[in-house]
Design a protein around this motif. Structure first.
Motif, PDB file in Angstrom:
ATOM      1  N   PRO A  29       0.821  -1.222   0.089  1.00 18.65           N
ATOM      2  CA  PRO A  29      -0.053  -0.034   0.168  1.00 18.65           C
ATOM      3  C   PRO A  29       0.708   1.293  -0.055  1.00 18.65           C
ATOM      4  O   PRO A  29       0.418   2.211  -0.276  1.00 18.65           O
ATOM      5  CB  PRO A  29      -0.838   0.040   1.236  1.00 18.65           C
ATOM      6  N   ARG A  30       2.145   1.181   0.285  1.00 17.20           N
ATOM      7  CA  ARG A  30       3.008   2.463   0.009  1.00 17.20           C
ATOM      8  C   ARG A  30       2.919   2.945  -1.227  1.00 17.20           C
ATOM      9  O   ARG A  30       3.421   4.086  -1.317  1.00 17.20           O
ATOM     10  CB  ARG A  30       4.143   2.089   0.637  1.00 17.20           C
ATOM     11  N   TYR A  31       2.724   2.181  -2.376  1.00 17.48           N
ATOM     12  CA  TYR A  31       2.718   2.709  -3.660  1.00 17.48           C
ATOM     13  C   TYR A  31       1.409   3.404  -4.008  1.00 17.48           C
ATOM     14  O   TYR A  31       0.291   2.747  -3.825  1.00 17.48           O
ATOM     15  CB  TYR A  31       3.018   1.165  -4.910  1.00 17.48           C
ATOM     16  N   ALA A  32       1.301   4.581  -4.737  1.00 12.91           N
ATOM     17  CA  ALA A  32       0.032   5.036  -4.987  1.00 12.91           C
ATOM     18  C   ALA A  32       0.449   5.938  -6.171  1.00 12.91           C
ATOM     19  O   ALA A  32       1.492   6.420  -6.398  1.00 12.91           O
ATOM     20  CB  ALA A  32      -0.253   6.196  -3.801  1.00 12.91           C
ATOM     21  N   GLN A  33      -0.397   5.915  -6.934  1.00  8.36           N
ATOM     22  CA  GLN A  33      -0.315   6.818  -8.336  1.00  8.36           C
ATOM     23  C   GLN A  33      -0.155   8.267  -7.803  1.00  8.36           C
ATOM     24  O   GLN A  33      -1.268   8.847  -7.013  1.00  8.36           O
ATOM     25  CB  GLN A  33      -1.475   6.391  -9.418  1.00  8.36           C
ATOM     26  N   PHE A  34       0.578   8.884  -8.870  1.00  8.95           N
ATOM     27  CA  PHE A  34       0.529  10.612  -8.311  1.00  8.95           C
ATOM     28  C   PHE A  34      -0.508  10.950  -9.332  1.00  8.95           C
ATOM     29  O   PHE A  34      -0.343  10.714 -10.621  1.00  8.95           O
ATOM     30  CB  PHE A  34       1.881  10.849  -8.833  1.00  8.95           C
ATOM     31  N   ALA A  35      -1.274  11.806  -8.660  1.00  9.29           N
ATOM     32  CA  ALA A  35      -2.498  12.579  -9.359  1.00  9.29           C
ATOM     33  C   ALA A  35      -1.995  13.757  -9.746  1.00  9.29           C
ATOM     34  O   ALA A  35      -1.759  14.781  -8.996  1.00  9.29           O
ATOM     35  CB  ALA A  35      -3.633  12.670  -8.102  1.00  9.29           C
ATOM     36  N   ARG A  36      -1.643  13.835 -11.174  1.00  9.09           N
ATOM     37  CA  ARG A  36      -1.216  15.195 -11.791  1.00  9.09           C
ATOM     38  C   ARG A  36      -2.430  16.071 -11.924  1.00  9.09           C
ATOM     39  O   ARG A  36      -3.635  15.641 -11.984  1.00  9.09           O
ATOM     40  CB  ARG A  36      -0.903  14.828 -13.160  1.00  9.09           C
ATOM     41  N   TYR A  75      -1.551  18.780 -18.505  1.00  7.19           N
ATOM     42  CA  TYR A  75      -1.120  17.677 -17.586  1.00  7.19           C
ATOM     43  C   TYR A  75       0.152  18.504 -16.630  1.00  7.19           C
ATOM     44  O   TYR A  75       0.997  18.734 -17.383  1.00  7.19           O
ATOM     45  CB  TYR A  75      -1.040  16.466 -17.880  1.00  7.19           C
ATOM     46  N   VAL A  76       0.051  18.467 -15.329  1.00 11.93           N
ATOM     47  CA  VAL A  76       0.908  19.218 -14.544  1.00 11.93           C
ATOM     48  C   VAL A  76       1.643  18.370 -13.358  1.00 11.93           C
ATOM     49  O   VAL A  76       0.876  17.797 -12.681  1.00 11.93           O
ATOM     50  CB  VAL A  76       0.562  20.643 -14.033  1.00 11.93           C
ATOM     51  N   ILE A  77       2.839  18.235 -13.599  1.00 10.99           N
ATOM     52  CA  ILE A  77       3.570  17.779 -12.180  1.00 10.99           C
ATOM     53  C   ILE A  77       3.935  18.765 -11.538  1.00 10.99           C
ATOM     54  O   ILE A  77       4.816  19.639 -11.991  1.00 10.99           O
ATOM     55  CB  ILE A  77       4.816  16.863 -12.504  1.00 10.99           C
TER      56      ILE A  77
END
Length: 189
Positions: A29-36, A75-77
């Motif tokens: 669960p430490r992995y999570a998609q970064f929501a741009r 789309y922004v980081i």
């Protein structure tokens, strides 16, 4: 102190970035998609929907690490978003441009593992149609742009390269998790 670890999944549309990210989250669960941050319209799931004013404020503050336009959206980081993602665990960032990969690796200090997920163009077409995309033609154009992007950056390097037509998502997730464990061990040695 251990360096922060992040994962960048680079590849064309329908190469398996969402599926592999889900498999990573299922693995740990430490992995999570970064929501741009997405400025525009359309699908909101997986994004933080924003406004042109928010984008301008981020740009003015120097907090845009990378921005690209595709499908009529931006789309922004952003630095605050990535910071929050690292505070929550290991962000998994989806990108389709080598310049975006370089901007993130160079623009945000972390131990980034960069993974190229690939599939043939006809597989992108089949997967896009199979999931009911209304813009399959645009996704095929993006596949072509990704292929051209790779051709324009022959020196781009990947920590892992995976053909998602040959490797199941769970196997791919395990390989990525092993890579991060190896890198963490090397960093503390």
């Amino acid at each position: 102190m251990k360096p922060k670890q992040g994962v960048i999944l680079y590849g064309p549309p329908a190469s398996g970035k969402d599926t592999v990210t889900t498999a990573l989250s299922d693995l740990h669960p430490r992995y999570a998609q970064f929501a741009r941050l997405k400025v525009g319209t359309g699908k909101a799931t997986g994004y933080r929907m924003g406004t042109h004013e928010q984008l301008h404020e981020l740009e003015s503050a120097g907090d845009v690490i990378h921005a690209n336009s595709r499908y009529g959206n931006t789309y922004v980081i952003d630095r605050p978003g990535i910071g929050a993602a690292f505070a929550a665990g290991v962000p998994v960032v989806h990108l389709g441009q080598v310049d975006g990969v370089r901007a993130l690796v160079d623009g945000y200090a972390a131990d980034w593992s960069v993974v190229l997920l690939w599939c043939p163009r006809e597989v992108t077409e089949q997967r896009s149609a199979g999931r009911g995309d209304s813009d399959t033609a645009a996704r095929l154009a993006a596949w072509d742009a990704t292929r051209e992007d790779l051709n324009m950056h022959p020196g781009a390097t990947w920590d892992l390269t995976i053909d998602t037509t040959e490797a199941p998502p769970q196997d791919t997730a395990r390989l990525i998790d092993q890579l991060l464990a190896q890198r963490a061990g090397a960093a503390t040695a």
